[in-house]
Design an enzyme around this catalytic site. Sequence first.
Site, PDB file in Angstrom:
ATOM      1  N   LYS A  14       6.609  -4.939   4.919  1.00 30.71           N
ATOM      2  CA  LYS A  14       6.021  -5.345   6.198  1.00 30.71           C
ATOM      3  C   LYS A  14       7.049  -6.023   7.102  1.00 30.71           C
ATOM      4  CE  LYS A  14       1.142  -5.881   4.804  1.00 30.71           C
ATOM      5  NZ  LYS A  14       1.077  -5.461   3.397  1.00 30.71           N
TER       6      LYS A  14
ATOM      7  N   SER B 289       4.661  -5.475  -0.332  1.00 31.33           N
ATOM      8  CA  SER B 289       4.440  -5.941   1.042  1.00 31.33           C
ATOM      9  C   SER B 289       5.671  -6.515   1.732  1.00 31.33           C
ATOM     10  CB  SER B 289       3.314  -6.978   1.068  1.00 31.33           C
ATOM     11  OG  SER B 289       2.061  -6.348   1.015  1.00 31.33           O
TER      12      SER B 289
ATOM     13  N   SER C 184      -1.061 -10.867   4.512  1.00 37.75           N
ATOM     14  CA  SER C 184      -0.533  -9.562   4.120  1.00 37.75           C
ATOM     15  C   SER C 184      -1.596  -8.480   4.303  1.00 37.75           C
ATOM     16  CB  SER C 184      -0.057  -9.590   2.658  1.00 37.75           C
ATOM     17  OG  SER C 184       0.914  -8.609   2.419  1.00 37.75           O
TER      18      SER C 184
END
Length: 395
Positions: free
Chosen positions: A105, A102, A160
């Site tokens: 991101k 993640s 997330s």
Amino acid sequence: MKIRFPMRASVAACALCAATTLAPASPVAALGPTGGGPGAIVRPEATVPQPAVLYGEGTQVRLRSGAHALPDVSALSWVVADAASGEVLAAHDAHRRLPPASTLKTLFALTALPAFPGGIRHTVSAKELLGIGEGSSLVGVVQGHTYQVADLWRGVFLNSGNDAVHVLAALNGGWEHTARQMEDKARSLGALDTTVVSPDGYDADGQDSSAYDLAVFGRAGLRDPDFARYCSTARAAFPGTDGTFQIANTNRLLTGADGVAPYPGLIGIKNGYTTNAGNTLVAAAHRSGRTLVVTVMHPEAGGHAVYEEARALLDWGFAAAGHVDPVGSLDALRPVPREATTGAKPKTAVVASTGSPRSAGPDWTQTGAIVGAAGLGAGVLLLGLRFRYKRASRA
């Protein structure tokens, strides 16, 4: 382990790279200016080595007399960099390509966050929630419910939430379009190790990044006040079908959850985990007039080691001021502005450096380190440092 050294490093050997000098402003109200006071410009004390140095295997550091030894770190790859100057103070296998989970991101936010104001309201459709990977981390986006874009971004940064990413990517033009746009954004920042398949960071064949690239993304994000605000938010209210509910940032260095002591001066930025990637983290902290960015990828120690190793690297980086010479720059592979190759007067000073394309995009006939201050987009670089997952493929 593939470092992909020969192609780009051979180009690097022919050019000299210089550090970017930045005069940052605070990414959050509580932080003071970096440097010796308001408007201070931090200038490197030594010439930054050629970019090829960071393509070498192992640990790269240039300690002066009296410098502290580096901490014992089990991560497969890591970087410690000064967010103001872009100088890399130390690194280990900085360009090793690994699954980012993640932390990808951060690049998604750099790409899509400027596309639409946070106050826009959007009603989520069933189609926008299709294709979310099994076991993904979710914030709780519900079909048919109306959210502000700012709510969705809090879902991305704090929880997330891959569901929030899917909705925002749909607003941005679609999943595949966003993935290609993210790669273009990465190239424009000089991040050449990143391949995007799933914009939310969910495990996908061929998707990878590097500690170097993630540090570039984290540093660039701190220049955006919205990005900086979201990534430094510890807790927030998120709209539900019946009122709101509280969500908390999964970055334990920020919240102090699960027995991990919060790090003093921590700004954020983003953590991640999948079985394939292990734990990953991009962290930034401000102390004594300096802001550091640290990336840690896949500590072999497991558990909460990603946070404790980031803590140790931040402590070392703050103590290293004046005791180390840089081993590279986060600006070293940034492409030369197009006007500099067409005879037009450039808006920023350019020092020849290195870079090698992996796909079409900006003009890669020349690349360089951008030196100076001024804003991104129109050719000007605006400076401003303005759960543990339960499923194997969670990101």
